[in-house]
Write a protein that holds these residues in place. Structure first.
Motif, mmCIF file in Angstrom:
data_model
loop_
_atom_site.group_PDB
_atom_site.id
_atom_site.type_symbol
_atom_site.label_atom_id
_atom_site.label_comp_id
_atom_site.label_asym_id
_atom_site.label_seq_id
_atom_site.Cartn_x
_atom_site.Cartn_y
_atom_site.Cartn_z
ATOM 1 N N HIS A 107 0.930 -1.164 -0.023
ATOM 2 C CA HIS A 107 0.042 -0.080 -0.057
ATOM 3 C C HIS A 107 0.810 1.074 0.001
ATOM 4 C CE1 HIS A 107 -2.674 3.010 2.374
ATOM 5 N NE2 HIS A 107 -3.306 2.551 1.247
ATOM 6 N N ARG A 163 4.049 -1.895 -12.469
ATOM 7 C CA ARG A 163 3.716 -2.250 -13.745
ATOM 8 C C ARG A 163 2.156 -2.344 -13.661
ATOM 9 N NH1 ARG A 163 7.773 -6.869 -15.612
ATOM 10 N NH2 ARG A 163 9.363 -5.695 -16.561
ATOM 11 N N SER A 164 1.542 -2.656 -12.804
ATOM 12 C CA SER A 164 -0.212 -2.685 -12.737
ATOM 13 C C SER A 164 -0.510 -1.304 -13.011
ATOM 14 C CB SER A 164 -0.807 -3.047 -11.347
ATOM 15 O OG SER A 164 -0.298 -2.051 -10.434
ATOM 16 N N LYS A 165 0.149 -0.143 -12.953
ATOM 17 C CA LYS A 165 -0.348 1.225 -13.302
ATOM 18 C C LYS A 165 0.414 1.550 -14.523
ATOM 19 C CE LYS A 165 -0.542 2.249 -8.503
ATOM 20 N NZ LYS A 165 -1.074 3.566 -8.316
ATOM 21 N N VAL A 177 3.300 -3.623 -8.467
ATOM 22 C CA VAL A 177 2.759 -2.204 -7.922
ATOM 23 C C VAL A 177 3.017 -1.333 -9.200
ATOM 24 C CG1 VAL A 177 2.807 -0.596 -6.348
ATOM 25 C CG2 VAL A 177 2.815 -2.867 -5.518
ATOM 26 N N TYR A 223 -3.320 14.472 0.267
ATOM 27 C CA TYR A 223 -4.448 14.043 -1.005
ATOM 28 C C TYR A 223 -4.456 12.762 -1.335
ATOM 29 C CZ TYR A 223 -6.263 15.649 -5.095
ATOM 30 O OH TYR A 223 -7.301 15.632 -6.542
ATOM 31 N N LEU A 224 -3.341 12.269 -1.533
ATOM 32 C CA LEU A 224 -3.728 10.895 -2.349
ATOM 33 C C LEU A 224 -4.142 10.059 -1.386
ATOM 34 C CD1 LEU A 224 -0.359 10.763 -4.470
ATOM 35 C CD2 LEU A 224 -2.790 11.037 -5.313
ATOM 36 N N HIS A 280 2.408 1.564 -3.450
ATOM 37 C CA HIS A 280 1.207 2.039 -4.359
ATOM 38 C C HIS A 280 1.170 3.475 -4.411
ATOM 39 C CE1 HIS A 280 -2.659 1.914 -6.180
ATOM 40 N NE2 HIS A 280 -3.205 2.541 -5.471
ATOM 41 N N HIS A 308 -7.983 10.207 -1.162
ATOM 42 C CA HIS A 308 -8.572 9.692 -2.263
ATOM 43 C C HIS A 308 -8.318 8.443 -2.736
ATOM 44 C CE1 HIS A 308 -9.305 14.171 -2.343
ATOM 45 N NE2 HIS A 308 -10.436 13.881 -2.257
ATOM 46 N N THR A 309 -7.541 7.647 -1.767
ATOM 47 C CA THR A 309 -7.418 6.232 -2.219
ATOM 48 C C THR A 309 -8.183 5.343 -1.105
ATOM 49 O OG1 THR A 309 -5.160 6.834 -3.069
ATOM 50 C CG2 THR A 309 -5.423 4.551 -2.516
ATOM 51 N N ASP A 345 2.161 6.553 -7.199
ATOM 52 C CA ASP A 345 1.423 7.691 -7.563
ATOM 53 C C ASP A 345 1.705 9.057 -7.264
ATOM 54 O OD1 ASP A 345 -0.598 6.197 -8.821
ATOM 55 O OD2 ASP A 345 -1.883 6.219 -7.226
#
Lengths: 471, 471
Positions: free
Chosen positions: A177, A208-210, A206, A328-329, A180, A332-333, A184
């Protein structure tokens, strides 16, 4: 009557059953737009229910716009409600899980849960729950509970000599987490990340999935080979300097300095994942890279390995300039962690119970490591050697001349042996085919002995070797 | 001696203090590369510690590559370790939080925690903990506990008439988390999302924080205005059909059908956020859009509002074709939820305690709503009207002719009134400036009366109106 079959034993009320059937018939087109529905009195009589029940069902249909009622006119079905439903997926079965029973389980990253003091933890959780202010059942902010952040700071100081202001510590739901969110936080404008190769496949995914680009930097027995560092339009370098995963090296001081100089020159961050350095079997835990440049290193820690994976609590230490965007992230995560485990962990740290538990487990894991190494030597003689430092919950073994490929893994799985080749965690394939990873933390000594024995038999048959030596 | 000052009362061991000081001096360049360190015997004598202590400190430095030892040669500092540290951020203070005391708190989305049966929940949590199999302290999979998924399926059937296979239910850490994953699941190749305008600012930010395009579709008193739906290179439509946030409409059946036809035609998904439809004060909860096309609608639910926000448990219902990618993304986002709250919630659902608690709170919130409406009428006469359906924990008020802008909000905050204009949640600004949102769920009747009274006085002064009517 109108396809309504009432089941009086069901937990769903009669009015809802009436409502649902009519609604479904309208959507299916079996009752058409404009059609007149029976009066509530009439339908009640036919279904042998009270008129009130039907009235309530009609009211529900009316509120949602399925039917139209006008004073003095009969109740009619509204227009434009028919839907040709999307074809349903085929009925499917859960993937079968009755695979081969596991006889030797050398998976990595598995702490031993059998020795976890559940009752003690439970008592602390209870106390935390009882003392929790009501306000903590509401939203308590993306940083995590202040009390826990302070206890983590004190613990990092006691155990790793890190001097960290608790304001720089942000609670996460574990390392994955944390990473992750870091991805971002940092990967913008198409920038990617420089990663150790091999590295933990889960951590690689983590990024690559994005779709963030990943640039591999090779690793040797001492960790990241800093001479291969290249800019490559990256925003950060991901490293495991205290105990490289999977090969086990401790990054030496001169490479640390070179890494920091590189990051500084390029203006990028270093993400330091300290996933298991608490378990080091000779000497003290290694000092984190973080302490060498707190403005440039993002330190990622977790309690999954030292306590239990399902706890879902980790933390990151962030330089000041990233705080606002992290908040902030995170908001909103997934908003925040639940408070109970946070409060319990704070107390577990404050009362030094974690320190003692780690000490106990370090002894236990160290003994298991010895048992593993000894039994490998007994079985495999001089055909192998281990990589990396005496730390963590797994060991990397090199068997010169052998090749552990997918076929080997599948075949071993069919024989009930769960084992991972280093190659699985490689980004550029083909360089570590002669290495295996053996997780041992979760195995009792007798399980280790049995596992090594099975593994030996399997490898002997699979490669058709050792015969000459043995005979 | 070498800048080492030992503090014997500290929790950090003496060897670590020696190690750290030497290490820092080497990194700082105060001890230079190649310099000879004193022998362990000598340093021990000077610091008045045992020789063992110094030996251990030297071993740590050696293991990490800070010093070099060769048989017969003195111990020397290694090369290439000096780092010019990045300049530290300024010392900073936490943002001051001694703002105006809150006299009237009309924030939205706040359930009343004071009525939550903490003791009952605690007993259930305890039981869940005691009965939890050891394996659940390890990794239990990205789907959530099977038992909880089954109980959620049963609850959705009891309460909303949804027939859902528990295999399609995936536990999340709340709606925001669910939506965060859905955005990564669906928004690919630059595709965006069609959103109600106004909509919950937090949900909008979930998409915006990742740079996914957002296309607003206007909302009226009945919800999404389907006639404005346009393709716009979107992958999904986000809607709150059971109780539009913030305006409160229930999407009528013909618009539902049109929405589903649109999504089907364009081959896109519908994300249905059912954030508070449990609290509807006339009639039954509204049937979710989901039931009209389970292959195309992703249903998002949460227990934050019905239990308490810090629980961090929600769920999504996904069509089969999205399962595999959801599992992959969840595994690499935050792995899974902690198991304790999941098991407790499963039991809370199984024993029907949640059903009863919702019933109790629905009555309570309904009464508060009445108190609010009545006191608004008493104070503001006919100068306002409310929007939307009798549901949820907030109400949208229209005051024709007034303009609630940023200045209004700041000014009301200074007067101790926390209130949100609908405009705050608008994507295209300027269309809802005459509307306010009043959250009332968390307020006792006397708090509501006092709050409305304060708000009335404030608005009267701020707009300098009502004088004529009153005098």
């Amino acid at each position: 009557m109108w396809g309504i079959e009432l089941l009086r034993q069901r937990e769903v009320s009669l009015k809802r059953q009436i409502y649902q059937t009519l609604r479904d018939q309208i959507i299916n087109g079996r009752i058409e737009a404009g059609e007149v529905l029976p009066s509530t009195r009439e339908l009640a009589k036919q279904l042998a229910v009270s008129r009130n029940t039907v009235c309530e069902a009609y009211e529900m249909l009316l509120a949602e716009g399925f039917i139209l009622c006008r004073q003095g006119s009969p109740t009619r079905v509204a227009e434009g409600l028919y839907i040709d439903r999307s074809p349903g997926a085929e009925a499917y079965e859960e993937p079968s899980r009755h695979a081969q029973p596991i006889l030797a389980d050398f998976r990595t990253g598995q702490p031993d849960l059998r020795h976890f003091p559940r009752f003690q933890w439970y008592q602390i959780l209870r106390k935390a729950y009882e003392e929790m202010p009501l306000s903590q059942l509401g939203y308590t902010g993306p940083e995590g509970l202040l009390h826990l952040r302070e206890e983590i700071a004190a613990w990092l100081f006691r155990n790793k000599g890190l001097v960290i202001n608790s304001q720089n510590i942000f609670v996460t739901a574990g390392s994955t987490h944390g990473l992750h969110l870091i991805s971002d936080l940092l990967c913008r404008d198409g920038k990617g990340i420089l990663m150790e190769d091999p590295c933990h496949m889960g951590m690689l995914q983590v990024f690559r999935s994005k779709g963030y680009p990943v640039y591999p930097i090779p690793v040797d027995a001492q960790g990241l080979q800093v001479e291969y560092l290249e800019e490559k339009s990256a925003c950060a370098v991901y490293v495991t300097p205290s105990h490289q995963f999977p090969l086990g090296g401790i990054l030496p001081a001169n490479r640390r300095a070179a890494l920091i100089r590189f990051a500084k020159e390029k203006g990028i961050y270093i993400v330091e994942d300290d996933y298991d350095s608490e378990f080091r079997y000779c000497g003290e835990p290694v000092a984190p890279l973080y302490s060498m440049d707190p403005q440039r290193v993002i330190y990622v820690g977790t309690f999954s390995k030292v306590l239990f994976p399902a706890l879902r609590i980790g933390y990151v230490v962030l330089p000041r300039q990233l705080h606002a965007r992290w908040r902030y992230l995170r908001t909103h995560t997934d908003v925040q962690n639940p408070p109970f485990e946070q409060a319990a962990l704070a107390e577990y740290l404050r009362s030094r119970k974690l320190d003692r538990y780690i000490q106990k487990m370090r002894r236990l894991y160290g003994e298991r490591r010895q048992v593993l190494l000894q039994s490998l030597e007994e079985k495999f003689g001089k055909e192998w050697h281990s990589w990396g430092d005496a730390a963590g919950l797994h060991i990397a073994l090199e068997f010169p001349g052998m090749c552990f490929d997918k076929q080997f893994v599948n075949s071993s799985k069919r024989s009930g042996i769960r084992i991972t080749p280093v190659e699985y965690h490689s980004i550029c394939k083909g360089k570590h085919q002669d290495k295996l990873l053996l997780g041992y933390g979760h195995l009792e000594p007798e399980e280790i002995l049995k596992g090594v024995s099975l593994m030996y038999e399997f490898i002997k048959d699979y490669f058709d070797i050792f015969h000459t030596q043995i005979k």
